[in-house]
Design an enzyme around this catalytic site. Structure first.
Site, PDB file in Angstrom:
ATOM      1  N   ARG A   1       1.529   1.397   9.571  1.00  0.00           N
ATOM      2  CA  ARG A   1       2.560   1.491   8.537  1.00  0.00           C
ATOM      3  C   ARG A   1       2.066   0.803   7.277  1.00  0.00           C
ATOM      4  O   ARG A   1       1.775  -0.391   7.287  1.00  0.00           O
ATOM      5  CB  ARG A   1       3.811   0.807   9.083  1.00  0.00           C
ATOM      6  CG  ARG A   1       5.104   1.116   8.403  1.00  0.00           C
ATOM      7  CD  ARG A   1       6.262   0.862   9.343  1.00  0.00           C
ATOM      8  NE  ARG A   1       6.311   1.934  10.332  1.00  0.00           N
ATOM      9  CZ  ARG A   1       6.809   3.148  10.103  1.00  0.00           C
ATOM     10  NH1 ARG A   1       7.323   3.448   8.928  1.00  0.00           N
ATOM     11  NH2 ARG A   1       6.786   4.073  11.034  1.00  0.00           N
TER      12      ARG A   1
ATOM     13  N   TYR B   1      -5.254 -15.774   4.472  1.00  0.00           N
ATOM     14  CA  TYR B   1      -4.803 -15.468   3.103  1.00  0.00           C
ATOM     15  C   TYR B   1      -5.959 -14.907   2.286  1.00  0.00           C
ATOM     16  O   TYR B   1      -7.033 -15.500   2.276  1.00  0.00           O
ATOM     17  CB  TYR B   1      -4.275 -16.734   2.407  1.00  0.00           C
ATOM     18  CG  TYR B   1      -2.822 -16.614   2.062  1.00  0.00           C
ATOM     19  CD1 TYR B   1      -2.385 -15.576   1.235  1.00  0.00           C
ATOM     20  CD2 TYR B   1      -1.879 -17.495   2.563  1.00  0.00           C
ATOM     21  CE1 TYR B   1      -1.048 -15.426   0.938  1.00  0.00           C
ATOM     22  CE2 TYR B   1      -0.540 -17.359   2.267  1.00  0.00           C
ATOM     23  CZ  TYR B   1      -0.121 -16.311   1.449  1.00  0.00           C
ATOM     24  OH  TYR B   1       1.199 -16.167   1.163  1.00  0.00           O
TER      25      TYR B   1
ATOM     26  N   ASP C   1       2.373  12.052  -5.045  1.00  0.00           N
ATOM     27  CA  ASP C   1       2.746  11.190  -3.910  1.00  0.00           C
ATOM     28  C   ASP C   1       2.671  12.069  -2.661  1.00  0.00           C
ATOM     29  O   ASP C   1       3.583  12.824  -2.360  1.00  0.00           O
ATOM     30  CB  ASP C   1       4.159  10.639  -4.129  1.00  0.00           C
ATOM     31  CG  ASP C   1       4.661   9.849  -2.921  1.00  0.00           C
ATOM     32  OD1 ASP C   1       3.941   9.770  -1.906  1.00  0.00           O
ATOM     33  OD2 ASP C   1       5.782   9.310  -2.995  1.00  0.00           O
TER      34      ASP C   1
ATOM     35  N   LYS D   1       2.015   8.415   8.267  1.00  0.00           N
ATOM     36  CA  LYS D   1       2.653   9.699   8.577  1.00  0.00           C
ATOM     37  C   LYS D   1       1.590  10.633   9.169  1.00  0.00           C
ATOM     38  O   LYS D   1       1.012  10.306  10.197  1.00  0.00           O
ATOM     39  CB  LYS D   1       3.379  10.219   7.353  1.00  0.00           C
ATOM     40  CG  LYS D   1       4.509   9.256   6.936  1.00  0.00           C
ATOM     41  CD  LYS D   1       5.286   9.672   5.717  1.00  0.00           C
ATOM     42  CE  LYS D   1       6.292   8.580   5.361  1.00  0.00           C
ATOM     43  NZ  LYS D   1       6.972   8.838   4.088  1.00  0.00           N
TER      44      LYS D   1
ATOM     45  N   THR E   1       1.471   7.103   2.020  1.00  0.00           N
ATOM     46  CA  THR E   1       1.636   6.163   3.116  1.00  0.00           C
ATOM     47  C   THR E   1       0.460   6.411   4.049  1.00  0.00           C
ATOM     48  O   THR E   1      -0.168   7.470   3.998  1.00  0.00           O
ATOM     49  CB  THR E   1       2.939   6.423   3.894  1.00  0.00           C
ATOM     50  OG1 THR E   1       2.962   7.797   4.270  1.00  0.00           O
ATOM     51  CG2 THR E   1       4.163   6.115   3.056  1.00  0.00           C
TER      52      THR E   1
ATOM     53  N   GLU F   1      -5.566 -13.331  -1.186  1.00  0.00           N
ATOM     54  CA  GLU F   1      -5.119 -12.807  -2.488  1.00  0.00           C
ATOM     55  C   GLU F   1      -6.322 -12.477  -3.354  1.00  0.00           C
ATOM     56  O   GLU F   1      -7.248 -13.277  -3.478  1.00  0.00           O
ATOM     57  CB  GLU F   1      -4.256 -13.851  -3.204  1.00  0.00           C
ATOM     58  CG  GLU F   1      -2.883 -13.987  -2.579  1.00  0.00           C
ATOM     59  CD  GLU F   1      -2.284 -15.351  -2.838  1.00  0.00           C
ATOM     60  OE1 GLU F   1      -3.002 -16.352  -2.640  1.00  0.00           O
ATOM     61  OE2 GLU F   1      -1.115 -15.402  -3.231  1.00  0.00           O
TER      62      GLU F   1
END
Ligand code: PLP
Length: 452
Positions: free
Chosen positions: A247, A45, A211, A241, A238, A47
Site C-alpha cells: 500500500r 529514519y 493518475d 492496485k 498507487t 528524511e
C-alpha cells in the site's frame, strides 16, 4: 499472551481465503513483498533522498547498486543500506514506466497527487480533472478534501457512451487555462486518448498529469498505453492496485533530475526536482523505508516476463466476465470494458439499489462496491451501480470457467435481492444465500491466496 491483534489477523486471513475479492482496486501481494514490509527497515529514519548520480558500468543494475558508495541528501547517518534500497526502487520504477525520475516516498496515492499539485501550482490556480460523479477520484478536487480548499478544480465529464468528453475537455482547457490537466479515474473502463489530451495541454502550456492508480499494473505489463510515452510530464499511481505491491504511492516524471537541495525555477523541465522537494519536506516527513523496500520488490516482480502474462490475463478475464454478465441481462456502463474494471448499472438491469446488491453479495462472499453512475441523483443513498474488477481473482489463477461461474452467482444473488426492499430485509433470505456462500467458499479454497 499474544495480542488480540494477531487473532484478528488470523481471522482476516480466513476471510481473504474463503471469499472472492472483486474490488478492482485490491490485490494480493507476494510473500516477498510482505516480508520486506514487515522488516526492521521500519526502525530507521531517512528524511531526504539517496543521490541521483549516474551509475556508470555495464553490469546489471543490482550489481552496480551493491558496489557503489552513494552520496546522499539525508538528515541522519546510518543510511548505507537504506540508500541502496531506495535507489533500487527508484531505478526499477523508472525502467518499468520509461520515466526520467521516480519518487517512491509518497505514503499513498492521495499524498502523491497532492505533492504534484503543490509542486506546480500556487494557491488558487486551476486544475482540470475528471468529475468525481463521472468516475474521477476524491483526490481530484472533491469539496471535502484539503486540495479543493487550496486549488480550484474544474471538472470535465464522460459522454453517454462512457468515454471522456474530449470536446468538453478541450473547450474548458482553452477557456479556463488550467495549470494542470489531469487524466485519471477510479471508475472508468476505457483506454484514454493520451495523445489528444497532450495536444490540448501543449496549446496552453499546462502540466500534463496522469493518475494511473488503477491501471499502473496494466501499463507495467504492456497491455495499456503509458501516458509518459505521449508527452505527459507526470504520472502518479498507487503501488497496491493492479501493480500488486505494498500500500503506497509513486510519482514518475519526465525532465531534468538535479539535486533537491537547490530550489529550481518552476519550469516543466525541472518537474522531477520540484516534485522531490514537494514530497519532502513539502508535504511529508520521514519515508516509510520498509514500504519502499516492498515497492522495490514489487517493481522487480513487475519487470519479469510473468507479470506481462498476469496483466494480459487481468484484461482477458475482465472481458470474459463482462460478456458473461451481459448474457445474463446485466447492463454495463460503456457497453463492456477495455481494462480490468466493470461498471454495472444494476438499477437499469434488475431495478436494484447498488448498496443493497453490494450487501447481498457480501453475504455470499463476493466482495465489490456500490458505485454511483454518471447522472445518478441522491447517489450516496441509492447508487445505481456496482464496480468490480479482476486483478485479485486473476492473481489467484482464475480464468474463463471461474468468470462464468461468478457471473452465474451474481445473477442468482441479483434475483434474490430483487425481493428485498432494503439492506435489512436481505436477512429474510438468509436460507437462499447459504448454498451460494458454500459454493463460493469451495471454489475460493481451490485457488490459494499467495502467502496465506
Ligand atoms: C486509489 C486511488 C487514489 C488514492 O490512493 P490512496 O492510496 O488510497 O490514497 C488516487 N487516485 C486514483 C485514481 C485512485 O484510484
Amino acid at each position: 499472551m499474544k495480542d488480540l491483534v494477531f487473532d484478528l489477523i488470523e481471522r482476516e486471513k480466513v476471510r481473504q481465503k474463503e471469499g472472492l475479492e472483486l474490488i478492482p482496486s485490491e490485490n494480493y501481494v507476494s510473500k516477498e513483498v510482505l516480508e520486506a514490509m514487515g522488516s526492521v527497515l521500519t526502525n530507521k529514519y531517512s528524511e531526504g533522498y539517496p543521490s541521483f548520480d549516474e551509475l556508470t558500468a555495464e553490469r546489471s543494475l543490482e550489481e552496480r547498486i551493491l558496489d557503489t558508495e552513494l552520496p546522499n541528501y539525508r538528515y541522519y547517518g546510518g543510511q548505507v543500506n537504506i540508500d541502496k534500497i531506495e535507489r533500487l526502487a527508484i531505478e526499477r520504477a523508472m525502467r518499468l514506466f520509461r520515466a526520467d525520475h521516480a519518487n517512491v516516498q509518497p505514503h499513498s496515492g492521495a499524498n502523491a497527487n497532492e505533492a504534484v499539485y503543490y509542486a506546480w501550482c500556487e494557491p488558487g490556480d486551476k486544475i482540470l480533472a475528471m468529475n468525481l460523479a463521472h468516475g474521477g477520484h476524491l483526490t481530484h478536487g472533491a469539496p471535502v478534501t484539503r486540495s479543493a480548499h487550496i486549488w480550484k478544480f474544474i471538472p470535465y465529464g464522460v459522454t453517454a457512451e462512457g468515454d471522456i468528453d474530449y470536446d468538453e475537455l478541450e473547450r474548458l482547457a482553452l477557456e479556463e487555462k488550467p495549470k494542470i490537466i489531469l487524466v485519471g479515474y477510479s471508475a472508468f473502463m476505457k483506454i484514454p486518448d493520451f495523445e489528444r489530451v497532450a495536444k490540448i495541454g501543449q496549446k496552453i502550456g499546462a502540466l500534463l498529469m496522469a493518475d494511473m492508480a488503477h491501471v499502473a499494473g496494466l501499463i507495467a505489463g504492456g497491455v495499456h498505453p503509458n501516458p509518459l510515452d505521449f508527452g505527459f510530464h507526470v504520472m502518479t499511481t498507487t503501488t497496491h492496485k493492479t501493480l500488486r505491491g505494498p500500500r503506497g504511492g509513486l510519482i514518475l516524471s519526465k525532465g531534468k533530475v538535479s539535486s533537491p537541495l537547490r530550489k529550481p525555477e518552476k519550469t516543466l523541465e525541472n518537474i522531477p526536482t520540484l516534485i522531490d522537494r514537494s514530497v519532502f519536506p513539502g508535504t511529508q516527513g520521514g519515508p516509510l523505508e520498509h514500504v519502499i523496500a516492498a515497492k522495490a520488490v514489487a517493481f522487480g516482480e513487475a519487470l519479469r516476463p510473468e507479470f506481462r502474462e498476469y496483466a494480459a490475463k487481468i484484461v482477458e478475464n475482465a472481458k470474459t466476465l463482462a460478456a458473461e454478465l451481459k448474457e445474463r441481462g446485466f447492463i454495463l456502463q460503456g457497453g463492456g470494458t477495455e481494462n480490468h474494471l466493470i461498471l454495472v448499472n444494476v438499477e437499469a438491469s434488475f431495478g436494484l439499489n447498488g448498496k443493497v446488491y453490494e450487501k447481498a453479495l457480501d453475504k455470499v462472499g463476493l466482495t465489490l462496491n456500490a458505485n454511483a453512475l454518471p447522472g445518478d441523483k441522491a447517489a450516496a443513498f441509492r447508487p445505481s451501480g456496482v464496480r468490480l474488477g479482476t486483478p485479485a481473482i486473476t492473481t489467484r489463477g482464475m480464468g474463463a470457467t471461474e468468470m462464468k461461474q461468478i457471473a452465474e452467482w451474481m445473477e442468482k444473488v441479483a434475483k434474490i435481492s430483487q425481493k428485498a426492499a432494503s439492506e435489512e430485509e436481505l436477512d429474510e433470505f438468509a436460507e437462499e444465500f447459504k448454498p451460494i456462500r458454500e459454493e463460493v467458499r469451495e471454489m475460493a479454497l481451490k485457488f490459494p491466496v499467495p502467502s496465506i
